[in-house]
Design a protein around this motif. Structure first.
Motif, PDB file in Angstrom:
ATOM      1  N   LYS A 192       0.831  -1.188   0.000  1.00  0.00           N
ATOM      2  CA  LYS A 192       0.000   0.000   0.000  1.00  0.00           C
ATOM      3  C   LYS A 192       0.871   1.245   0.000  1.00  0.00           C
ATOM      4  O   LYS A 192       1.889   1.298   0.683  1.00  0.00           O
ATOM      5  N   PRO A 193       0.473   2.260  -0.748  1.00  0.00           N
ATOM      6  CA  PRO A 193       1.255   3.504  -0.745  1.00  0.00           C
ATOM      7  C   PRO A 193       1.126   4.227   0.587  1.00  0.00           C
ATOM      8  O   PRO A 193       0.083   4.162   1.252  1.00  0.00           O
ATOM      9  N   THR A 194       2.184   4.893   0.969  1.00  0.00           N
ATOM     10  CA  THR A 194       2.205   5.679   2.196  1.00  0.00           C
ATOM     11  C   THR A 194       2.788   7.047   1.881  1.00  0.00           C
ATOM     12  O   THR A 194       3.309   7.287   0.792  1.00  0.00           O
ATOM     13  N   LEU A 195       2.722   7.939   2.858  1.00  0.00           N
ATOM     14  CA  LEU A 195       3.304   9.267   2.652  1.00  0.00           C
ATOM     15  C   LEU A 195       4.803   9.172   2.414  1.00  0.00           C
ATOM     16  O   LEU A 195       5.363   9.949   1.629  1.00  0.00           O
ATOM     17  N   ASP A 196       5.464   8.241   3.089  1.00  0.00           N
ATOM     18  CA  ASP A 196       6.904   8.081   2.896  1.00  0.00           C
ATOM     19  C   ASP A 196       7.215   7.385   1.581  1.00  0.00           C
ATOM     20  O   ASP A 196       8.256   7.644   0.976  1.00  0.00           O
ATOM     21  N   ARG A 197       6.325   6.493   1.144  1.00  0.00           N
ATOM     22  CA  ARG A 197       6.552   5.746  -0.091  1.00  0.00           C
ATOM     23  C   ARG A 197       5.262   5.758  -0.915  1.00  0.00           C
ATOM     24  O   ARG A 197       4.537   4.777  -1.000  1.00  0.00           O
ATOM     25  N   PRO A 198       4.956   6.891  -1.550  1.00  0.00           N
ATOM     26  CA  PRO A 198       3.684   7.014  -2.267  1.00  0.00           C
ATOM     27  C   PRO A 198       3.580   6.158  -3.525  1.00  0.00           C
ATOM     28  O   PRO A 198       2.483   6.003  -4.064  1.00  0.00           O
ATOM     29  N   PHE A 199       4.701   5.598  -3.993  1.00  0.00           N
ATOM     30  CA  PHE A 199       4.654   4.769  -5.205  1.00  0.00           C
ATOM     31  C   PHE A 199       4.847   3.284  -4.890  1.00  0.00           C
ATOM     32  O   PHE A 199       5.082   2.485  -5.796  1.00  0.00           O
ATOM     33  N   ALA A 200       4.731   2.924  -3.629  1.00  0.00           N
ATOM     34  CA  ALA A 200       4.852   1.519  -3.251  1.00  0.00           C
ATOM     35  C   ALA A 200       3.755   0.706  -3.930  1.00  0.00           C
ATOM     36  O   ALA A 200       2.603   1.122  -4.014  1.00  0.00           O
ATOM     37  N   ARG A 251      -4.603  17.013  -2.002  1.00  0.00           N
ATOM     38  CA  ARG A 251      -3.307  17.683  -2.140  1.00  0.00           C
ATOM     39  C   ARG A 251      -2.266  16.638  -2.503  1.00  0.00           C
ATOM     40  O   ARG A 251      -2.431  15.451  -2.201  1.00  0.00           O
ATOM     41  N   PRO A 252      -1.174  17.035  -3.154  1.00  0.00           N
ATOM     42  CA  PRO A 252      -0.147  16.064  -3.551  1.00  0.00           C
ATOM     43  C   PRO A 252       0.481  15.383  -2.349  1.00  0.00           C
ATOM     44  O   PRO A 252       0.715  16.003  -1.311  1.00  0.00           O
ATOM     45  N   ALA A 253       0.763  14.104  -2.479  1.00  0.00           N
ATOM     46  CA  ALA A 253       1.465  13.348  -1.448  1.00  0.00           C
ATOM     47  C   ALA A 253       2.965  13.422  -1.746  1.00  0.00           C
ATOM     48  O   ALA A 253       3.565  12.495  -2.267  1.00  0.00           O
ATOM     49  N   GLY A 254       3.543  14.558  -1.442  1.00  0.00           N
ATOM     50  CA  GLY A 254       4.959  14.763  -1.757  1.00  0.00           C
ATOM     51  C   GLY A 254       5.128  15.622  -2.995  1.00  0.00           C
ATOM     52  O   GLY A 254       4.162  16.127  -3.579  1.00  0.00           O
ATOM     53  N   ASP A 255       6.359  15.758  -3.404  1.00  0.00           N
ATOM     54  CA  ASP A 255       6.690  16.628  -4.530  1.00  0.00           C
ATOM     55  C   ASP A 255       7.017  15.872  -5.806  1.00  0.00           C
ATOM     56  O   ASP A 255       7.409  16.483  -6.799  1.00  0.00           O
ATOM     57  N   VAL A 256       6.869  14.556  -5.792  1.00  0.00           N
ATOM     58  CA  VAL A 256       7.299  13.748  -6.935  1.00  0.00           C
ATOM     59  C   VAL A 256       6.100  13.279  -7.752  1.00  0.00           C
ATOM     60  O   VAL A 256       5.119  12.769  -7.205  1.00  0.00           O
ATOM     61  N   ILE A 257       6.204  13.456  -9.063  1.00  0.00           N
ATOM     62  CA  ILE A 257       5.263  12.895 -10.036  1.00  0.00           C
ATOM     63  C   ILE A 257       6.089  12.006 -10.953  1.00  0.00           C
ATOM     64  O   ILE A 257       7.106  12.435 -11.501  1.00  0.00           O
ATOM     65  N   VAL A 296       1.914   9.788 -13.192  1.00  0.00           N
ATOM     66  CA  VAL A 296       1.326   9.145 -12.016  1.00  0.00           C
ATOM     67  C   VAL A 296       1.379  10.138 -10.853  1.00  0.00           C
ATOM     68  O   VAL A 296       2.455  10.581 -10.451  1.00  0.00           O
ATOM     69  N   TYR A 297       0.182  10.447 -10.315  1.00  0.00           N
ATOM     70  CA  TYR A 297       0.039  11.455  -9.269  1.00  0.00           C
ATOM     71  C   TYR A 297      -0.404  10.807  -7.957  1.00  0.00           C
ATOM     72  O   TYR A 297      -1.539  10.320  -7.849  1.00  0.00           O
ATOM     73  N   PRO A 298       0.441  10.800  -6.937  1.00  0.00           N
ATOM     74  CA  PRO A 298      -0.004  10.344  -5.612  1.00  0.00           C
ATOM     75  C   PRO A 298      -0.607  11.527  -4.846  1.00  0.00           C
ATOM     76  O   PRO A 298      -0.034  12.620  -4.808  1.00  0.00           O
ATOM     77  N   VAL A 299      -1.759  11.305  -4.242  1.00  0.00           N
ATOM     78  CA  VAL A 299      -2.433  12.390  -3.521  1.00  0.00           C
ATOM     79  C   VAL A 299      -3.019  11.857  -2.216  1.00  0.00           C
ATOM     80  O   VAL A 299      -3.176  10.646  -2.028  1.00  0.00           O
ATOM     81  N   VAL A 300      -3.343  12.788  -1.333  1.00  0.00           N
ATOM     82  CA  VAL A 300      -4.057  12.499  -0.093  1.00  0.00           C
ATOM     83  C   VAL A 300      -5.208  13.493   0.020  1.00  0.00           C
ATOM     84  O   VAL A 300      -5.244  14.512  -0.680  1.00  0.00           O
TER      85      VAL A 300
END
Length: 376
Positions: free
Chosen positions: A136-144, A244-250, A275-279
């Motif tokens: 599962k993705p997390t804030l520390d690893r949003p692309f897991a 909002r974005p989950a970090g600064d990486v897309i 690929v956009y990770p968000v929360v």
């Protein structure tokens, strides 16, 4: 201990006196050095004590018998086996740190060590990416748990091909067209202001204003979005009040090709997936991802032959495929669904697709029904 021989003896032997005396001295020295010596009192005491210990079976290790093999050898063998096991464990943990409970090294998961970046995409893939670890993705690893874990980050994922002249179009002109296309992709899909829902002014500034119908459509969509005029068909935008974005990486992956254009210039095709990770903007830190694939056809036309604006791109065609966003919501934003609460809108009834599968073309033959994604 020896006497000097008489003159008769010396004469009889035929040896000079000095030679005979040297012989006598050497003989006496050798006899003294080889004679038995009386041991000292300390030596007699040590010898007697060792003799008594030996008689009682208490000889210290190594006394007379040398080192035993009953324990020393097996111990060395045991440590050799343990050494191999420990070495193997160290290698295994290095390759997959999550095997240790609690993540003591701060690696953040099992994929941190084996997520080597993929080389740039230079041709259409022949199949979808393989299955990823079900994490599962997390804030520390949003692309897991996503194939995008190995993709390049942001602009680094937009790798330009080598510029070459095409027909009458020079190499420099081709290079200019490629760079402008990259700027358009970045401004429309990676610019933080655009992604957070602001007007994509930088992207619009790269397009030729002498396409009045295009600009009317885009401005209408940004001002009053609807099903017919939806800005997310060209721009990646999220509602800042919702997510909002989950970090600064897309994460980005794709390729760019070019050929001679139809208006005296160079035509460029860009096919990229973002690929956009968000929360949620307000709520638990649950991470989800929205995947957007865009295919753009642009041309840098010849201003000497056609009525175009120098240094601007003609947007000939654009298409998109969006994974994990609400259907039938046309407010100008992407609306990702979260595992704990699916996105709003009707229940998807269309075919299931893999949003990471870049080996196939974008298919809209679903009869207008919302489809489902096999993974995010």
């Amino acid at each position: 201990m020896s006497e000097k021989p008489s003159d008769d003896q010396s004469s009889a032997s035929g040896l000079p006196d000095d030679v005979w005396e040297q012989f006598a001295r050497d003989t006496e020295r050798d006899i003294r050095s080889s004679a038995p010596k009386e041991p000292s009192a300390r030596a007699r005491m040590v010898t007697e004590r060792l003799r008594e210990q030996d008689a009682r079976g208490e000889s210290p290790p190594g006394w007379r018998t040398g080192p035993t093999n009953g324990r020393a050898s097996p111990r060395r063998k045991l440590w050799a086996v343990l050494g191999v096991a420990v070495a193997a464990a160290v290698v295994l943990v290095a390759l997959k740190p999550s095997l240790l409970p609690g993540d003591p090294f701060g690696t953040g998961g099992s994929q941190a060590a084996d997520a080597s970046p993929l080389p740039a995409e230079t041709a259409a893939p022949t199949a979808a990416p393989g299955a990823s670890d079900p994490e599962k993705p997390t804030l520390d690893r949003p692309f897991a748990g996503s194939p995008a874990l190995r993709w390049a980050e942001g602009e680094a994922g937009i790798v330009l091909p080598e510029a070459k002249a095409v027909g009458p179009v020079s190499e420099d002109r081709v290079r200019q067209a490629l760079k402008m296309t990259k700027k358009l992709l970045v401004a429309a899909n990676l610019d933080p202001k655009t992604v957070r829902g602001a007007r994509p002014a930088a992207a619009l500034s790269l397009l030729d204003p002498k396409q009045p119908e295009l600009f009317d459509e885009l401005n209408t969509g940004l001002r009053s979005p609807s099903r017919e005029h939806d800005p997310v068909t060209l721009f990646s935008r999220f509602d800042p009040d919702e997510v909002r974005p989950a970090g600064d990486v897309i994460k980005v992956r794709g390729r760019m090709t070019f050929e001679k254009g139809s208006q005296g210039g160079v035509a460029v095709r860009a096919d990229y997936t973002f690929v956009y990770p968000v929360v949620r903007a307000d709520g638990p830190p649950e991470v989800t991802r929205t995947i957007v694939r865009r295919v753009l056809d642009v041309e840098l036309a010849d201003p000497a032959r056609y009525r175009v604006t120098p240094g601007r791109l003609l947007l000939v065609k654009y298409d998109q495929e969006i994974g994990n966003s609400s259907c039938d919501l046309y407010d100008g934003y992407l609306h990702p669904g979260f595992p704990s609460s699916p996105s709003a809108g009707p229940t998807p009834s269309g075919p299931a697709t893999d949003p990471y599968d870049r080996s196939r073309g974008i298919d809209h033959g679903d009869g207008g029904h919302c489809g489902t994604v096999t993974r995010t």
